[in-house]
Design a protein around this motif. Structure first.
Motif, mmCIF file in Angstrom:
data_model
loop_
_atom_site.group_PDB
_atom_site.id
_atom_site.type_symbol
_atom_site.label_atom_id
_atom_site.label_comp_id
_atom_site.label_asym_id
_atom_site.label_seq_id
_atom_site.Cartn_x
_atom_site.Cartn_y
_atom_site.Cartn_z
ATOM 1 N N SER A 1 -1.034 5.565 -7.306
ATOM 2 C CA SER A 1 -1.544 6.740 -6.602
ATOM 3 C C SER A 1 -1.454 6.547 -5.093
ATOM 4 C CB SER A 1 -2.997 7.004 -7.009
ATOM 5 O OG SER A 1 -3.807 5.871 -6.726
ATOM 6 N N SER A 2 -1.554 7.637 -4.345
ATOM 7 C CA SER A 2 -1.504 7.571 -2.882
ATOM 8 C C SER A 2 -2.682 6.751 -2.357
ATOM 9 C CB SER A 2 -1.554 8.978 -2.291
ATOM 10 O OG SER A 2 -0.425 9.731 -2.662
ATOM 11 N N GLY A 3 -2.398 5.854 -1.416
ATOM 12 C CA GLY A 3 -3.431 5.028 -0.821
ATOM 13 C C GLY A 3 -3.755 3.762 -1.584
ATOM 14 N N ARG A 4 -3.197 3.596 -2.774
ATOM 15 C CA ARG A 4 -3.515 2.412 -3.582
ATOM 16 C C ARG A 4 -2.666 1.222 -3.143
ATOM 17 N NH1 ARG A 4 -2.023 1.600 -9.961
ATOM 18 N NH2 ARG A 4 -2.425 -0.633 -10.048
ATOM 19 N N THR B 1 0.853 -1.188 0.000
ATOM 20 C CA THR B 1 0.000 0.000 0.000
ATOM 21 C C THR B 1 0.888 1.237 0.000
ATOM 22 O OG1 THR B 1 -1.757 -1.139 1.230
ATOM 23 C CG2 THR B 1 -1.803 1.260 1.220
ATOM 24 N N ASN B 2 0.669 2.107 -0.994
ATOM 25 C CA ASN B 2 1.446 3.346 -1.095
ATOM 26 C C ASN B 2 0.892 4.365 -0.107
ATOM 27 O OD1 ASN B 2 3.030 5.504 -1.836
ATOM 28 N ND2 ASN B 2 1.872 5.950 -3.708
ATOM 29 N N THR B 3 1.587 4.573 1.002
ATOM 30 C CA THR B 3 1.159 5.532 2.022
ATOM 31 C C THR B 3 1.790 6.908 1.826
ATOM 32 O OG1 THR B 3 2.925 4.816 3.525
ATOM 33 C CG2 THR B 3 0.798 3.689 3.699
ATOM 34 N N GLY B 4 2.561 7.080 0.773
ATOM 35 C CA GLY B 4 3.223 8.362 0.513
ATOM 36 C C GLY B 4 2.655 9.058 -0.700
ATOM 37 N N ASP B 5 3.504 9.832 -1.359
ATOM 38 C CA ASP B 5 3.092 10.558 -2.559
ATOM 39 C C ASP B 5 2.885 9.606 -3.729
ATOM 40 O OD1 ASP B 5 3.329 12.984 -1.187
ATOM 41 O OD2 ASP B 5 5.457 13.203 -1.731
ATOM 42 N N PRO B 6 2.133 10.031 -4.758
ATOM 43 C CA PRO B 6 1.966 9.186 -5.945
ATOM 44 C C PRO B 6 3.313 8.808 -6.556
ATOM 45 C CG PRO B 6 0.436 11.019 -6.001
ATOM 46 C CD PRO B 6 1.372 11.294 -4.857
ATOM 47 N N LEU B 7 3.386 7.614 -7.104
ATOM 48 C CA LEU B 7 4.617 7.113 -7.712
ATOM 49 C C LEU B 7 4.452 7.042 -9.216
ATOM 50 C CD1 LEU B 7 5.331 4.090 -5.297
ATOM 51 C CD2 LEU B 7 6.314 6.388 -5.173
ATOM 52 N N TRP C 1 8.513 2.462 -9.594
ATOM 53 C CA TRP C 1 8.880 1.934 -8.282
ATOM 54 C C TRP C 1 9.832 0.753 -8.410
ATOM 55 C CZ3 TRP C 1 7.447 -3.151 -8.002
ATOM 56 C CH2 TRP C 1 6.367 -3.560 -8.783
#
Length: 224
Positions: A70-73, A22-28, A31
Motif C-alpha cells: 500500500s502507499s506509504g508502507r 518505502t512505497n511513496t507512490g500508488d499501491p502496488l 513489484w
C-alpha cells in the motif's frame, strides 16, 4: 530506500545486505527491484524476495505472499553475497522501473591495527533457498567457518513469512566436529490453502561474538 551492508574479509569475503523500501507512490499489486553491482559481487541467497542475477544486473521480485504494497508502507528484503577485490554498494536502484532515492549505510570501517584481525567465526548454511513439501520435511546443511574455542549451539528462528514452516531443533558444534555439516530439519505443516508459502529464517549462536547470523529462505511446496 535504505541499503545497509555488513561486510567481512580483506581482499575477498562475504557480506549481508538489508534493503528497506518505502512505497511513496500508488499501491502496488506486484513489484520488482533492480540494481547493478559495480564490481565482482555475487548473490548466494536472499530473503523476502525471489532473487536472480545476470552478470552484474540483479532483480528481486516479490514473493507470493508479499506482492501487495500500500502507499506509504515500508517493506524489507535482503541477501547474502560474496565479493573479490572490493565491495562498493550497488547502483541504479529502480522499483518497477522507477529510479529510487537511496540512502547508503556502509559497513563500519575497522580501526587501524598493527596486525590483521583473525577471521571471524561464522555460521555457514547450504542451500540458502530450500523447498519443503507440504506435510513433509527437508534439510539444510549447517557448519562453522572455523574451529571454535568451545562448544557452539546454533539455533534457528523464523523471522518473516509463512507460520506453517518451522526449523529445529538447535545443533551443537564442538572443536572436533565444527567442519562436519549437520542437517537442520525444516517442517512444512499441512494447511487448507492452495498456494506455496515462503519464510525467512535466522540462524545464530549466542556463543559467537559479533554478527554471526545467517539468513536463509524456505518455500512450502503446496499439495492442494
Amino acid at each position: 530506500m535504505t541499503y545497509t551492508s555488513h561486510t567481512w574479509g580483506t581482499s575477498s569475503g562475504g557480506f549481508t545486505a538489508f534493503i528497506d523500501i518505502t512505497n511513496t507512490g500508488d499501491p502496488l499489486s506486484g513489484w520488482a527491484l533492480t540494481f547493478t553491482f559495480p564490481s565482482t559481487q555475487r548473490i548466494t541467497g536472499g530473503f523476502s524476495a525471489q532473487w536472480s542475477q545476470s552478470g552484474q544486473q540483479v532483480t528481486a521480485r516479490n514473493p507470493a505472499w508479499g506482492g501487495s504494497i500500500s502507499s506509504g508502507r515500508t517493506f524489507n528484503l535482503g541477501f547474502n553475497g560474496t565479493w573479490t577485490g572490493s565491495n562498493p554498494p550497488p547502483t541504479d536502484f529502480a522499483l518497477n522501473g522507477v529510479p529510487c532515492t537511496v540512502k547508503l549505510v556502509p559497513s563500519p570501517t575497522p580501526s587501524p591495527s598493527p596486525s590483521p584481525s583473525p577471521p571471524r567465526l561464522r555460521i555457514l548454511i547450504s542451500p540458502s533457498d530450500l523447498t519443503v513439501p507440504e506435510g513433509g520435511t527437508a534439510s539444510v546443511q549447517v557448519r562453522l567457518s572455523q574451529r571454535p574455542p568451545g562448544n557452539v549451539i546454533v539455533g534457528s528462528a523464523r523471522v518473516y513469512g509463512d507460520t506453517d514452516l518451522s526449523a529445529g531443533p538447535p545443533l551443537t558444534f564442538t572443536p572436533d566436529n565444527w567442519d562436519v555439516p549437520q542437517p537442520l530439519t525444516v517442517t512444512a505443516a499441512e494447511d487448507d490453502d492452495a498456494v506455496n508459502g515462503l519464510a525467512t529464517f535466522d540462524s545464530r549462536s549466542s556463543q559467537i561474538t559479533g554478527s554471526s547470523a545467517f539468513l536463509w529462505d524456505a518455500v512450502e511446496q503446496d499439495n492442494d
